[in-house]
Design a protein around this motif. Structure first.
Motif, PDB file in Angstrom:
ATOM      1  N   LYS A 102     -57.086  29.469  -7.190  1.00  8.88           N
ATOM      2  CA  LYS A 102     -56.706  28.885  -8.479  1.00  8.88           C
ATOM      3  C   LYS A 102     -57.346  29.632  -9.642  1.00  8.88           C
ATOM      4  CE  LYS A 102     -56.531  24.311  -6.297  1.00  8.88           C
ATOM      5  NZ  LYS A 102     -57.116  22.948  -6.293  1.00  8.88           N
TER       6      LYS A 102
ATOM      7  N   GLN B  24     -55.009  30.220 -12.652  1.00  5.74           N
ATOM      8  CA  GLN B  24     -54.565  29.041 -13.400  1.00  5.74           C
ATOM      9  C   GLN B  24     -55.723  28.185 -13.918  1.00  5.74           C
ATOM     10  OE1 GLN B  24     -53.390  25.760 -10.186  1.00  5.74           O
ATOM     11  NE2 GLN B  24     -52.525  27.742  -9.652  1.00  5.74           N
TER      12      GLN B  24
ATOM     13  N   SER C  48     -45.538  32.147 -11.341  1.00  3.49           N
ATOM     14  CA  SER C  48     -45.272  31.146 -10.318  1.00  3.49           C
ATOM     15  C   SER C  48     -46.533  30.946  -9.492  1.00  3.49           C
ATOM     16  CB  SER C  48     -44.126  31.595  -9.417  1.00  3.49           C
ATOM     17  OG  SER C  48     -44.521  32.727  -8.644  1.00  3.49           O
ATOM     18  N   GLN C  49     -46.566  29.888  -8.676  1.00  2.00           N
ATOM     19  CA  GLN C  49     -47.743  29.647  -7.850  1.00  2.00           C
ATOM     20  C   GLN C  49     -47.974  30.802  -6.880  1.00  2.00           C
ATOM     21  OE1 GLN C  49     -48.016  26.539  -4.584  1.00  2.00           O
ATOM     22  NE2 GLN C  49     -49.410  25.618  -6.078  1.00  2.00           N
TER      23      GLN C  49
ATOM     24  N   GLN D  77     -49.475  33.690  -8.833  1.00  2.00           N
ATOM     25  CA  GLN D  77     -50.864  33.403  -9.182  1.00  2.00           C
ATOM     26  C   GLN D  77     -51.788  33.592  -7.985  1.00  2.00           C
ATOM     27  OE1 GLN D  77     -50.483  29.423 -10.715  1.00  2.00           O
ATOM     28  NE2 GLN D  77     -50.139  30.101 -12.811  1.00  2.00           N
ATOM     29  N   ARG D  78     -51.340  33.171  -6.818  1.00  2.00           N
ATOM     30  CA  ARG D  78     -52.159  33.318  -5.609  1.00  2.00           C
ATOM     31  C   ARG D  78     -52.289  34.791  -5.222  1.00  2.00           C
ATOM     32  NH1 ARG D  78     -52.110  28.755  -1.161  1.00  2.00           N
ATOM     33  NH2 ARG D  78     -52.650  26.989  -2.478  1.00  2.00           N
TER      34      ARG D  78
END
Length: 372
Positions: free
Chosen positions: A120, A123, A286-287, A290-291
């Motif tokens: 995370k 974010q 997007s997730q 981000q990962r």
């Protein structure tokens, strides 16, 4: 790292382990002690818990002390590192010789910790990214922790003055003089922090771009941008010149600081932006993007250490495999398996690990603070 001894650390009474030079897989149910093992390794590296726990909280609950010792090898030969804690006092030893300063210890056993929270990183708020950067710099740049600790102490003192001084004193010349005493410490140490952060982020950016490109099959582009009031000057000015700019900034900001009773400017507010395909990854990524960016950031830590020092640090993966999809797990292993010594905690062995040659890793099973 060759071996580790724990006594009265967390839920371990006494445990002695020998490690595989490539990969060590630590499995067990939750709350059995898997993360505690990685915490012990990291503690010997940084002199503190990556869980931000005080020393008296990480000793076994029914004991009055804990003790850790690691045997490891580097380019100069075989070494040992140990710490004992009792009655609020710590005794550090390197090669069985007492060490009087933490600076003699930090970075000797270099680690990079990767936990689900680090996924995370993109974010999260600025404090998480500052912590990510500072943790690596403390180990990599000698003396950085001194500047950082001096700055934090001065910041606490200045903020205490702003909160506690009565208004008639706070808004007087005498109040300015008291604030200026701590501003000097903030400026001198803050300048060194900003310069070193700027240098480190530039180096990370170069490495991170290449790793991110490999993780995405060259389909995405990533770059990092230092966000600081003095970011543009950080790479151009000498420390004293930059300190002068900080002195001026603190003096000019006093009125608003007094009204808010808080120090509003300084490296404690710094951040860095993570751009993915030229847009802010925190807001628009997007997730999955981000990962992947977070994974590239953590792996770039290892490559930066190798670039600057010639060796790879220990990679501690705390329950990260369960949070990554198969492609990212395979990418992580292929990039690091034959470089860094890796420690992985998980509740069960993932298919990716089962496919490895058994000679390439050691399996440890943890149950209630006992390991076999």
């Amino acid at each position: 790292m060759n071996s580790l001894l724990l006594r009265n650390f967390r839920n371990y009474v006494e445990c002695s382990l020998q490690f595989h030079p490539k990969l060590n897989v630590i499995i067990g149910n939750n709350a059995q002690g898997k993360t505690n093992l990685l915490e012990a390794i990291s503690y010997l590296s940084l002199g503190s818990s990556f869980r931000s726990q005080p020393n008296d909280k990480i000793k076994r609950w029914d004991s009055d002390f804990f003790f850790l010792r690691a045997n490891y090898q580097n380019q100069l030969g075989s070494h040992s590192l140990s710490v004992g804690f009792q009655r609020r006092e710590r005794i550090w030893k390197k090669d069985e010789q007492p060490c009087s300063r933490l600076s003699e210890i930090v970075g000797q056993l270099h680690t990079v910790v990767f936990s689900p929270e680090d996924l995370k990183l993109v974010q999260s708020g600025p404090d998480k990214r500052r912590a990510f950067l500072d943790r690596e710099m403390v180990q990599l740049l000698r003396g950085y922790h001194i500047y950082l600790n001096n700055y934090k102490r001065a910041l606490v003192q200045r903020n205490n003055l702003l909160k506690q001084m009565p208004p008639d004193l706070l808004f007087s010349s005498a109040g300015d003089e008291q604030l200026a005493i701590w501003e000097e410490q903030l400026a001198v140490n803050g300048a060194e922090i900003v310069r070193r952060r700027s240098f480190t982020l530039q180096a990370l950016n170069e490495i991170c771009q290449e790793l991110h490109s490999r993780l995405t099959g060259s389909q995405e582009h990533l770059h990092l941008v230092y966000s600081s009031t003095w970011a543009e000057q950080a790479g151009k000015l000498e420390a004293e010149e930059l300190a002068d700019l900080l002195r001026q900034s603190y003096a000019q900001g006093r009125r608003e600081d007094k009204q808010r009773r808080l120090t509003l400017l300084g490296p404690h507010r710094d951040d860095f932006a993570i751009y993915i395909n030229e847009v802010d990854g925190r807001t628009f990524g997007s997730q999955g993007q981000q990962r992947t960016a977070a994974l590239a950031l953590k792996l770039s830590e290892l490559e930066l250490v190798h670039k600057l020092s010639g060796y790879y640090p220990l990679l501690l993966l705390d329950d990260v495999f369960s949070e990554l999809d198969s492609n990212r797990r395979q990418a992580l292993l292929s990039l690091m398996l034959n470089k860094a010594q890796i420690f992985i905690t998980c509740t069960e062995i993932a298919n990716d690990l089962q496919k490895l040659n058994p000679a390439d890793y050691q399996l440890f099973k943890v149950q209630a603070g006992c390991i076999k």
